[in-house]
Design a protein around this motif. Structure first.
Motif, PDB file in Angstrom:
ATOM      1  N   ARG A 152       6.397 -10.101  23.856  1.00 28.25           N
ATOM      2  CA  ARG A 152       5.765 -11.427  23.838  1.00 28.25           C
ATOM      3  C   ARG A 152       5.467 -11.797  25.264  1.00 28.25           C
ATOM      4  O   ARG A 152       6.382 -12.039  26.045  1.00 28.25           O
ATOM      5  N   HIS A 153       4.214 -11.803  25.597  1.00 29.85           N
ATOM      6  CA  HIS A 153       3.819 -12.076  26.977  1.00 29.85           C
ATOM      7  C   HIS A 153       2.480 -12.798  26.944  1.00 29.85           C
ATOM      8  O   HIS A 153       1.617 -12.453  26.140  1.00 29.85           O
ATOM      9  N   PRO A 154       2.280 -13.778  27.820  1.00 26.55           N
ATOM     10  CA  PRO A 154       1.041 -14.560  27.753  1.00 26.55           C
ATOM     11  C   PRO A 154      -0.220 -13.748  28.022  1.00 26.55           C
ATOM     12  O   PRO A 154      -1.310 -14.181  27.672  1.00 26.55           O
ATOM     13  N   ASN A 155      -0.090 -12.555  28.625  1.00 28.35           N
ATOM     14  CA  ASN A 155      -1.285 -11.758  28.922  1.00 28.35           C
ATOM     15  C   ASN A 155      -1.400 -10.505  28.057  1.00 28.35           C
ATOM     16  O   ASN A 155      -2.159  -9.603  28.358  1.00 28.35           O
ATOM     17  N   VAL A 156      -0.603 -10.461  26.992  1.00 31.31           N
ATOM     18  CA  VAL A 156      -0.680  -9.313  26.084  1.00 31.31           C
ATOM     19  C   VAL A 156      -0.942  -9.842  24.686  1.00 31.31           C
ATOM     20  O   VAL A 156      -0.315 -10.816  24.261  1.00 31.31           O
ATOM     21  N   ILE A 157      -1.865  -9.218  23.981  1.00 28.16           N
ATOM     22  CA  ILE A 157      -2.166  -9.672  22.629  1.00 28.16           C
ATOM     23  C   ILE A 157      -0.961  -9.473  21.718  1.00 28.16           C
ATOM     24  O   ILE A 157      -0.389  -8.389  21.664  1.00 28.16           O
ATOM     25  N   ARG A 158      -0.566 -10.550  21.032  1.00 26.42           N
ATOM     26  CA  ARG A 158       0.612 -10.524  20.173  1.00 26.42           C
ATOM     27  C   ARG A 158       0.366  -9.732  18.898  1.00 26.42           C
ATOM     28  O   ARG A 158      -0.712  -9.779  18.323  1.00 26.42           O
ATOM     29  N   MET A 159       1.397  -9.036  18.457  1.00 23.37           N
ATOM     30  CA  MET A 159       1.330  -8.381  17.161  1.00 23.37           C
ATOM     31  C   MET A 159       2.272  -9.143  16.232  1.00 23.37           C
ATOM     32  O   MET A 159       3.449  -9.315  16.547  1.00 23.37           O
ATOM     33  N   TYR A 160       1.746  -9.665  15.119  1.00 20.05           N
ATOM     34  CA  TYR A 160       2.569 -10.517  14.258  1.00 20.05           C
ATOM     35  C   TYR A 160       3.322  -9.735  13.183  1.00 20.05           C
ATOM     36  O   TYR A 160       4.498  -9.899  12.996  1.00 20.05           O
ATOM     37  N   GLU A 161       2.594  -8.905  12.447  1.00 17.28           N
ATOM     38  CA  GLU A 161       3.278  -8.172  11.381  1.00 17.28           C
ATOM     39  C   GLU A 161       2.463  -6.948  10.987  1.00 17.28           C
ATOM     40  O   GLU A 161       1.321  -6.780  11.404  1.00 17.28           O
ATOM     41  N   VAL A 162       3.077  -6.101  10.176  1.00 12.46           N
ATOM     42  CA  VAL A 162       2.423  -4.872   9.739  1.00 12.46           C
ATOM     43  C   VAL A 162       2.534  -4.784   8.224  1.00 12.46           C
ATOM     44  O   VAL A 162       3.577  -5.121   7.667  1.00 12.46           O
TER      45      VAL A 162
END
Length: 453
Positions: A73-83
């Protein structure tokens, strides 16, 4: 957001998500716009073909990388929510970023001022450094992976999915399937086995150069000459770079990974530190049940989602329509920008959807394309090999209102410039298909007047 268009036809549902337009596609995956029906939140969903993934024996690696990505979780990385997974596909639900690619800024302005370039470079290094600290390497950093959100914050995409851009060949080694090696470190091209952190930093160096120069440090139409330039780090900084920026770039673009500067050294560099704001972010508890269940060998069918869809053009809701446009200026929505070469373009039409598609098919035929038709989509595959493989084009028709359609033509493979030429030729044959709003779109002017001070 209201739950607009929930029940209308032409939508595919996967679990609690309603799928919309395709935002991009590659060898292993395509990315679609989607909406969480329960919360109304808009997301992007990366859809992988299970069979291809299984065939390349990448399950363990992908499972590991997806698990790690969920923890990031980082403000400059696209978040991955679920799979999620269906019988044939894997769905990765990610944060939707609507500000376009960072490099569109260069396309429109030529190059960035040094302070602006530094601001984006700082965010890029923050993202890369953070992921490295979690044991995740990108290995394929290039302009397409640098997106901006609505506030102009840089977001790096495809971190941790490096397995998908790699292919295991018969010799059992990983080989980079890079279309253009322009951003790739010499030791990676060399296939000598390499340090992911050092290789990522090299790519960041090339990106910084392009942001400030407006062109690539290493360019050559002959691939072998290009490799030679990269191996020797044979490049020159333009005169407008400040001395301290030149020095830093020289240290990053060092062809020898063992003497190349490290990220920690970059962060303590004087040029880099100017105006630097360290990232602020929260850590949170993350659950990996979904990742484990989709790669579960027993394949419990209760865990699988199903794709359901109806036959008619997909209806485009207002938010999606606006999200395709730069900012909220609806005037640019259906106009093609002539100056910068985009990888997709769109126009409006008043003709019935089926007629639009047959006209595109008729126009593309004589240009030497094989055409495949499915639902309200066309796939055009070029017959002759182009500069970066065969040109392949995806076309889709969306219903905006019952009598107005939006047609999107997107490059799915090949060279962007070739695509541009194709679009120019085909648009001549489509003059009677394209609809031009008379005197612009009144609401758009309305919005513009309200926004200007």
């Amino acid at each position: 957001m209201g739950t607009h268009g929930g029940g209308s036809g032409g939508r595919t549902r996967v679990g609690r998500y309603e799928l919309g337009r395709t935002l991009g596609e590659g060898t292993f995956a395509k990315v679609k716009f989607a909406r969480n029906v329960q919360t109304g939140e808009n997301v992007a969903i990366k859809i992988l073909d299970k069979e291809k993934v299984l065939k390349h024996k990448m399950i363990a690696q992908i499972k590991r990388e997806i698990s790690t990505m969920k923890l990031i979780r980082h403000p400059n990385v696209i978040r991955m929510y679920e799979v999620m997974a269906s019988k044939t596909k894997i769905y990765i639900v990610m944060e939707l970023v609507t500000g376009g690619e960072l490099f569109d800024k260069i396309a429109s302005r030529g190059r960035l001022k040094e302070d602006d370039a530094r601001k984006y470079f700082q965010q890029l290094i923050n993202a890369v450094d953070y992921c490295h600290s979690r044991g995740v390497y990108h290995r394929d950093l290039k302009p397409e992976n640098l997106l901006l959100d609505a506030n102009g914050t840089l977001k790096v995409s495809d971190f941790g999915l490096s397995a998908l851009s790699k292919q295991v060949r018969e010799d059992g080694l990983l080989h980079t399937t890079c279309g253009t090696p322009n951003y790739v470190a010499p030791e990676v091209i060399n296939n000598k086995g390499y340090d992911g952190a050092k290789a990522d930093l090299w790519s960041c160096g090339v990106i910084l150069f392009v942001l400030m120069a407006g062109y690539l440090p290493f360019e050559d139409s002959n691939l072998m000459s290009l490799y030679k330039k990269i191996y020797k780090a044979d490049f020159t900084c333009p005169s407008w770079f400040s001395t301290s920026a030149k020095k830093l770039i020289k240290k990053i673009l060092d062809p020898n990974p063992s003497t190349r500067i490290t990220i920690a050294e970059v962060i303590s560099n004087e040029w880099f530190k100017k105006g630097y704001q360290p990232p602020r972010f929260e850590t949170a508890d993350v659950n990996l049940d979904d990742v484990n269940s989709i790669f579960n060998e027993t394949g419990d069918p209760a865990q699988l989602v199903v794709e359901r869809r109806e036959e008619r053009p997909a209806v485009m809701n207002a938010f999606e329509l606006i999200s395709t446009s730069q900012g909220l200026n609806l005037g640019t929505l259906f106009e093609k920008q002539t100056d910068s070469v985009k990888r997709e373009t769109r126009f409006a039409s008043r003709l019935p959807a089926k007629e639009i598609l047959s006209k595109i098919e008729a126009a593309a035929g004589p240009m030497g394309f094989n055409v495949q038709k499915r639902n309200y989509k066309l796939k055009l595959q070029g017959e002759n090999p182009g500069r970066k493989g065969q040109l392949a084009i995806a076309t889709e028709v969306f219903e905006v209102t019952p009598s107005l359609y939006m047609v999107e033509i997107r490059k799915s493979n090949g060279d962007t410039l070739e695509f541009h030429n194709f679009y120019h030729s085909i648009s001549n044959g489509l003059k009677d298909v394209m609809w031009k709003p008379e005197g612009g779109i009144p609401e758009a002017d309305e919005i513009r007047h309200r926004r200007s001070p």
